[in-house]
Design a protein around this motif. Sequence first.
Motif, short mmCIF file in Angstrom:
data_model
loop_
_atom_site.label_atom_id
_atom_site.label_comp_id
_atom_site.label_asym_id
_atom_site.label_seq_id
_atom_site.Cartn_x
_atom_site.Cartn_y
_atom_site.Cartn_z
N LEU A 152 0.94 -1.55 -0.21
CA LEU A 152 -0.13 0.28 0.19
C LEU A 152 0.67 1.04 -0.06
O LEU A 152 0.30 2.51 -0.13
CB LEU A 152 -0.74 0.08 1.27
N GLY A 153 1.35 1.72 0.67
CA GLY A 153 2.97 2.32 0.53
C GLY A 153 2.70 2.81 1.68
O GLY A 153 2.16 2.76 2.39
N LEU A 154 3.26 4.19 1.76
CA LEU A 154 3.70 5.03 3.44
C LEU A 154 2.56 5.45 3.30
O LEU A 154 2.66 6.98 2.49
CB LEU A 154 5.19 6.11 3.24
N ASN A 155 1.46 5.16 3.44
CA ASN A 155 0.69 6.28 3.67
C ASN A 155 -0.44 5.60 4.86
O ASN A 155 -0.68 4.76 6.03
CB ASN A 155 -0.76 6.49 2.05
N ASN A 156 -1.91 6.24 5.17
CA ASN A 156 -2.54 5.91 5.83
C ASN A 156 -3.41 4.24 5.72
O ASN A 156 -3.82 4.15 6.83
CB ASN A 156 -3.53 6.80 6.10
N GLN A 157 -3.65 4.66 4.76
CA GLN A 157 -3.81 3.19 3.90
C GLN A 157 -3.27 1.65 4.95
O GLN A 157 -4.03 0.96 5.27
CB GLN A 157 -4.24 2.95 2.89
N ALA A 235 7.13 2.72 10.06
CA ALA A 235 6.79 3.24 8.79
C ALA A 235 6.72 4.93 8.99
O ALA A 235 5.56 5.54 9.40
CB ALA A 235 5.93 2.56 7.82
N SER A 236 7.91 5.30 9.13
CA SER A 236 7.48 6.39 9.65
C SER A 236 7.74 7.89 8.41
O SER A 236 8.71 6.93 7.50
CB SER A 236 8.86 7.71 10.14
N PHE A 237 7.52 8.52 7.59
CA PHE A 237 7.19 9.34 6.47
C PHE A 237 6.85 10.61 6.78
O PHE A 237 5.77 10.97 7.71
CB PHE A 237 6.33 8.62 5.41
N PRO A 238 7.61 12.15 6.21
CA PRO A 238 7.35 12.74 6.97
C PRO A 238 5.10 13.34 7.00
O PRO A 238 4.42 14.11 7.43
CB PRO A 238 7.87 13.79 6.22
N GLY A 241 2.16 12.79 9.26
CA GLY A 241 2.25 13.25 10.44
C GLY A 241 2.73 12.26 12.22
O GLY A 241 3.67 11.89 11.22
N ILE A 242 3.28 13.77 12.78
CA ILE A 242 4.34 12.70 14.07
C ILE A 242 3.01 12.25 14.81
O ILE A 242 2.26 13.29 15.58
CB ILE A 242 5.03 13.86 14.19
N GLY A 243 3.25 10.79 14.79
CA GLY A 243 1.88 10.17 15.96
C GLY A 243 3.06 9.97 17.47
O GLY A 243 4.44 10.45 17.72
N GLU A 249 10.16 7.03 17.45
CA GLU A 249 11.20 6.46 16.84
C GLU A 249 12.25 7.94 16.87
O GLU A 249 12.99 7.85 16.39
CB GLU A 249 10.49 6.09 15.89
N ASN A 250 11.26 9.94 16.58
CA ASN A 250 12.20 10.32 17.36
C ASN A 250 13.57 10.56 17.71
O ASN A 250 14.48 11.19 17.61
CB ASN A 250 11.60 11.76 17.05
N GLY A 251 12.91 10.52 18.80
CA GLY A 251 14.23 10.55 20.25
C GLY A 251 14.85 9.53 20.47
O GLY A 251 16.07 9.65 20.84
#
Length: 296
Positions: A152-157, A235-238, A241-243, A249-251
Amino acid sequence: MASTDTTAKDANDLAGLEAGLDALETRQQARRPWRQTFVQKILPPVLAVALVVAVWQALVSFKIVDDPSKLPSPGAVWSVVQDAWLKGELLGYIWTSVSRGLLGFFFALLIGTPLGLLVARVKFVRAALGPILSGLQSLPSVAWVPPAVIWLGLNNQMMYAVILLGAVPSIANGLVSGVDQVPPLFLRAGRTLGATGLKGTWHIVLPAALPGYVAGLKQGWAFSWRSLMAAEIIASFPDLGIGLGQLLENGRNASDMAMVFEAILLILTVGIAIDLLIFSPLERWVLRSRGLLVKD
């Protein structure tokens, strides 16, 4: 004369029994005083949290763990949380994850409920899908993230797909378990009264299976939340959004343990809040409606 005495004694015994039941019912319906509720339900978790914070602070203060990059102090973590709040970012982190989690859980509910009924009521379907559902329930949610990203790719789906794959088996299995525990007498009585087919399922099976179903919903939410956190971490992707998972993961990427602890505490807090606000009241209502829980 003896017969009259026996009848009078039986009547007195019956009256005493009724009076006792009335008194018991009255005691059950009386609400607890606020002080008792505070001491029994509010104070214990508050003391437990205070004890954890005290031990945490002691580990830092007495330099048992003297490396802030490994264990920041509670004050340092609170400063990070406060800073995110003042910048207006904290609620954004929480809402991004909570909105995804609740929407994904709603979709899982729409799929898992009819699937559970189908598995519970149709023998061939149970033989075919029952073992698969049990296997999927035991599969770690994180295992679905790589294939979901590829498909599905890096998306909300992709996020919702991971949530569905994690939550649907638990909801379906919970309903199957609830249906299996419905007394056969209820089903026979329903058929006698004309409640067959969908009518019997709606009026007899589902109400009787509610305790197991609610347990499955509660477990399904836990799987939904865990699945979402795994998806957000991996699956992080700008554009997503940042949940809370992305915050964690950012930390880690920044080697900022205060931010890592901030994310962990927020994930834990949201999970507990959803359980206390939604599932615990629902569970109490189901148990109380069956006389299994004293009203308080």
